[in-house]
Design an enzyme around this catalytic site. Sequence first.
Site, PDB file in Angstrom:
ATOM      1  N   LYS A  42       0.844  -1.212   0.000  1.00 52.67           N
ATOM      2  CA  LYS A  42       0.000   0.000   0.000  1.00 52.67           C
ATOM      3  C   LYS A  42       0.874   1.256   0.000  1.00 52.67           C
ATOM      4  O   LYS A  42       0.678   2.177  -0.794  1.00 52.67           O
ATOM      5  CB  LYS A  42      -0.912   0.033   1.227  1.00 52.67           C
ATOM      6  CG  LYS A  42      -1.579   1.391   1.470  1.00 52.67           C
ATOM      7  CD  LYS A  42      -2.458   1.377   2.704  1.00 52.67           C
ATOM      8  CE  LYS A  42      -1.761   1.575   3.986  1.00 52.67           C
ATOM      9  NZ  LYS A  42      -1.402   2.972   4.306  1.00 52.67           N
ATOM     10  N   ASN A  43       1.859   1.296   0.878  1.00 54.57           N
ATOM     11  CA  ASN A  43       2.661   2.513   1.040  1.00 54.57           C
ATOM     12  C   ASN A  43       3.703   2.702  -0.050  1.00 54.57           C
ATOM     13  O   ASN A  43       4.431   3.688  -0.063  1.00 54.57           O
ATOM     14  CB  ASN A  43       3.294   2.545   2.430  1.00 54.57           C
ATOM     15  CG  ASN A  43       2.228   2.753   3.484  1.00 54.57           C
ATOM     16  OD1 ASN A  43       1.083   3.084   3.166  1.00 54.57           O
ATOM     17  ND2 ASN A  43       2.585   2.555   4.738  1.00 54.57           N
TER      18      ASN A  43
ATOM     19  N   CYS B 172      -5.367  13.115  12.527  1.00 51.44           N
ATOM     20  CA  CYS B 172      -5.535  11.673  12.283  1.00 51.44           C
ATOM     21  C   CYS B 172      -5.505  10.987  13.640  1.00 51.44           C
ATOM     22  O   CYS B 172      -4.942  11.532  14.597  1.00 51.44           O
ATOM     23  CB  CYS B 172      -4.389  11.236  11.381  1.00 51.44           C
ATOM     24  SG  CYS B 172      -3.950   9.524  11.490  1.00 51.44           S
TER      25      CYS B 172
ATOM     26  N   ARG C  63       0.174  15.072  12.710  1.00 55.21           N
ATOM     27  CA  ARG C  63       0.783  14.825  11.390  1.00 55.21           C
ATOM     28  C   ARG C  63       0.834  16.062  10.502  1.00 55.21           C
ATOM     29  O   ARG C  63       0.223  16.104   9.430  1.00 55.21           O
ATOM     30  CB  ARG C  63       0.083  13.665  10.698  1.00 55.21           C
ATOM     31  CG  ARG C  63       0.102  12.390  11.533  1.00 55.21           C
ATOM     32  CD  ARG C  63      -0.558  11.219  10.851  1.00 55.21           C
ATOM     33  NE  ARG C  63       0.227  10.697   9.747  1.00 55.21           N
ATOM     34  CZ  ARG C  63      -0.133   9.618   9.031  1.00 55.21           C
ATOM     35  NH1 ARG C  63      -1.273   9.009   9.300  1.00 55.21           N
ATOM     36  NH2 ARG C  63       0.611   9.178   8.051  1.00 55.21           N
TER      37      ARG C  63
ATOM     38  N   ASP D 191       4.665   1.106  12.113  1.00 52.86           N
ATOM     39  CA  ASP D 191       3.480   0.422  11.585  1.00 52.86           C
ATOM     40  C   ASP D 191       3.378  -1.031  12.038  1.00 52.86           C
ATOM     41  O   ASP D 191       2.394  -1.702  11.728  1.00 52.86           O
ATOM     42  CB  ASP D 191       3.467   0.484  10.055  1.00 52.86           C
ATOM     43  CG  ASP D 191       3.307   1.901   9.542  1.00 52.86           C
ATOM     44  OD1 ASP D 191       3.522   2.127   8.339  1.00 52.86           O
ATOM     45  OD2 ASP D 191       2.991   2.795  10.352  1.00 52.86           O
TER      46      ASP D 191
ATOM     47  N   ARG E 241      -8.598  -0.616   4.705  1.00 51.00           N
ATOM     48  CA  ARG E 241      -7.708   0.402   4.151  1.00 51.00           C
ATOM     49  C   ARG E 241      -6.355  -0.168   3.773  1.00 51.00           C
ATOM     50  O   ARG E 241      -5.691   0.353   2.874  1.00 51.00           O
ATOM     51  CB  ARG E 241      -7.490   1.535   5.152  1.00 51.00           C
ATOM     52  CG  ARG E 241      -8.767   2.219   5.610  1.00 51.00           C
ATOM     53  CD  ARG E 241      -8.445   3.404   6.460  1.00 51.00           C
ATOM     54  NE  ARG E 241      -7.630   4.339   5.673  1.00 51.00           N
ATOM     55  CZ  ARG E 241      -7.473   5.609   6.014  1.00 51.00           C
ATOM     56  NH1 ARG E 241      -8.049   6.048   7.101  1.00 51.00           N
ATOM     57  NH2 ARG E 241      -6.745   6.419   5.278  1.00 51.00           N
TER      58      ARG E 241
HETATM   59  C1  EPZ Z   1       4.179   7.233   6.113  1.00 52.31           C
HETATM   60  O1  EPZ Z   1       3.387   8.301   6.631  1.00 52.31           O
HETATM   61  C2  EPZ Z   1       3.249   6.013   6.069  1.00 52.31           C
HETATM   62  N1  EPZ Z   1       2.120   6.303   5.217  1.00 52.31           N
HETATM   63  C3  EPZ Z   1       2.762   5.681   7.478  1.00 52.31           C
HETATM   64  O2  EPZ Z   1       2.005   4.466   7.418  1.00 52.31           O
HETATM   65  C4  EPZ Z   1       3.953   5.424   8.374  1.00 52.31           C
HETATM   66  O3  EPZ Z   1       3.508   5.250   9.697  1.00 52.31           O
HETATM   67  C5  EPZ Z   1       4.910   6.634   8.331  1.00 52.31           C
HETATM   68  O4  EPZ Z   1       5.287   6.930   6.978  1.00 52.31           O
HETATM   69  C6  EPZ Z   1       6.191   6.393   9.123  1.00 52.31           C
HETATM   70  O5  EPZ Z   1       6.835   5.258   8.677  1.00 52.31           O
HETATM   71  C7  EPZ Z   1       2.261   6.166   3.866  1.00 52.31           C
HETATM   72  O6  EPZ Z   1       3.303   5.863   3.322  1.00 52.31           O
HETATM   73  C8  EPZ Z   1       1.045   6.418   3.043  1.00 52.31           C
HETATM   74  P1  EPZ Z   1       6.224  10.760   7.997  1.00 52.31           P
HETATM   75  P2  EPZ Z   1       3.921   9.820   6.576  1.00 52.31           P
HETATM   76  O7  EPZ Z   1       6.081  11.971   7.156  1.00 52.31           O
HETATM   77  O8  EPZ Z   1       4.585  10.037   5.292  1.00 52.31           O
HETATM   78  C9  EPZ Z   1       6.231  14.156  11.391  1.00 52.31           C
HETATM   79  C10 EPZ Z   1       0.176   3.003   7.776  1.00 52.31           C
HETATM   80  O9  EPZ Z   1      -0.193   2.479   8.837  1.00 52.31           O
HETATM   81  N2  EPZ Z   1       6.192  15.111  10.262  1.00 52.31           N
HETATM   82  O10 EPZ Z   1       7.472   9.991   7.907  1.00 52.31           O
HETATM   83  O11 EPZ Z   1       2.814  10.693   6.972  1.00 52.31           O
HETATM   84  C11 EPZ Z   1       4.918  13.373  11.511  1.00 52.31           C
HETATM   85  O12 EPZ Z   1       3.950  14.092  12.214  1.00 52.31           O
HETATM   86  C12 EPZ Z   1       0.607   4.488   7.767  1.00 52.31           C
HETATM   87  O13 EPZ Z   1       0.241   2.413   6.693  1.00 52.31           O
HETATM   88  C13 EPZ Z   1       6.250  16.461  10.529  1.00 52.31           C
HETATM   89  O14 EPZ Z   1       6.337  16.878  11.674  1.00 52.31           O
HETATM   90  O15 EPZ Z   1       4.997   9.783   7.764  1.00 52.31           O
HETATM   91  C14 EPZ Z   1       5.345  12.117  12.218  1.00 52.31           C
HETATM   92  O16 EPZ Z   1       5.373  12.341  13.585  1.00 52.31           O
HETATM   93  C15 EPZ Z   1       0.295   5.180   9.053  1.00 52.31           C
HETATM   94  N3  EPZ Z   1       6.194  17.329   9.484  1.00 52.31           N
HETATM   95  C16 EPZ Z   1       6.742  11.903  11.659  1.00 52.31           C
HETATM   96  O17 EPZ Z   1       7.190  13.140  11.131  1.00 52.31           O
HETATM   97  C17 EPZ Z   1       6.098  16.894   8.170  1.00 52.31           C
HETATM   98  O18 EPZ Z   1       6.036  17.706   7.241  1.00 52.31           O
HETATM   99  C18 EPZ Z   1       6.803  10.834  10.563  1.00 52.31           C
HETATM  100  O19 EPZ Z   1       5.948  11.201   9.526  1.00 52.31           O
HETATM  101  C19 EPZ Z   1       6.044  15.518   7.917  1.00 52.31           C
HETATM  102  C20 EPZ Z   1       6.099  14.636   8.983  1.00 52.31           C
END
Ligand code: EPZ
Length: 415
Positions: free
Chosen positions: A22-23, A116, A121, A303, A395
């Site tokens: 998915k990701n 969320c 996020r 995850d 999902r």
């Molecule tokens: C991706 O989300 C995945 N989703 C998530 O999987 C996964 O948990 C996550 O990466 C971490 O591995 C998809 O790929 C669609 P991040 P993403 O940006 O891209 C903070 C699942 O269960 N952050 O690496 O949103 C954020 O708040 C899902 O399949 C900022 O502060 O994750 C978080 O605390 C859930 N500012 C951390 O970084 C930003 O601009 C990691 O977020 C971006 C992120």
Amino acid sequence: MDKLLVHGPCKLNGTVKISRAKNAYLPILAAVLLSDKKIHLKNIPELQDIKTMIKLLQNLGVTVTKNGNITTFDASTLNSHEATYDLVKTMRASIFVLGPLLARLKKAKVSLPGGCAIGTRPIDIHLTNLEKMGCVIHLTGGYVEASVPKMKAAHLLLSFPSVGATENLMMAAVFAEGTTTIDNAALEPEIDDLAHFINAMGGNVKGIGTKKIEVTGVKELKEATYEAIGDRIEAATYLMAALATGSDVRIEEVDPAHLEFVTELLKKMGAKIETGANYIKVEKSVLKGCHVDTAPFPGFPTDAQAQLIALCTQVKGSSVISENIFENRFMHVPELIRLGAAITLKGKSAFIEGEAKLSSAPIMCTDLRASAALIIAALCATGTTEIQRVYHLDRGYENLVDKLKTLGANVERIK
Ligand code: EPZ
């Protein structure tokens, strides 16, 4: 609303085939917007989030046709730069269209993803770095309104190795004149997959799999066919379900290297695990507790945190699992306690007592991975566990009930 009935405890046995990730497919689908040539994608999983992304592409004017296991996308008919709230509110990953729309159309209007269940996020890292590439960004009426006269290559240093920001910026840089460097880039395998897909379309991404990704702008892209990697989190879920129920299971069509931290940890806990080019085989094992912190790849994936907590209710001894990526990712804990688990939460950590005698009770899904943990616990619990709000599972888990039944689980979905 559908619910699941899990009759436990049960042993699993046999082979399960892992779906494409998915990701990986979510950003790859967004990257389709970059090209005005036909793109053919294989074995796209039947998941709610994927359907939402495809609907978003169609709303933007992309023509989508399906023939067997191949779905063809034609974004030469792209006619909109707006991703509306209605779609984005159901799936945060819609934000992935921001980079490609700016790269291709030099403008984008994308609804800000709201909060969320697992955390606030924010997308500040996406936006501040797009501004460094010359984008003009306004946040108005809950929308990101962005435009760029000419995308500029730039040196970008991410304040945190965000998966989504790395992917969005990589796509935004595909046509920029010169070479964009993304420093402190995230290393998740899904990012490598997106980079390989962009190169398959004729893009120029280097430094794949390193913390320093370099994207050199190209003039145009070409027709491409691609298949994404196997879903390492789906594989981790079946691996932990097998270990929690004391079962022998073979997990196929996934690259064990994408799960190395997980399998090495489980081996240290006592698991009997054998891996091959694209499979992981686990045998009935007696496990002891662990101390784990979630971390960006190659660390322990957030995850798979919930699934590990469910497993640790069944091992010998106690465990401590700390969540460092998302600030609210223990929603599964009160539900596991309803089944009889002994878990205490303190700050970012969960303290889990092993050898819990779980017994059935009505429980509720709250987010995708929390739901997977409830399934694992219900397979160990005595009696019939009723799991509500299973749409969360749709999902991210393809044919979950059928796959569990193939492994001998006694589960049924009640419409
Ligand atoms: C991706 O989300 C995945 N989703 C998530 O999987 C996964 O948990 C996550 O990466 C971490 O591995 C998809 O790929 C669609 P991040 P993403 O940006 O891209 C903070 C699942 O269960 N952050 O690496 O949103 C954020 O708040 C899902 O399949 C900022 O502060 O994750 C978080 O605390 C859930 N500012 C951390 O970084 C930003 O601009 C990691 O977020 C971006 C992120």
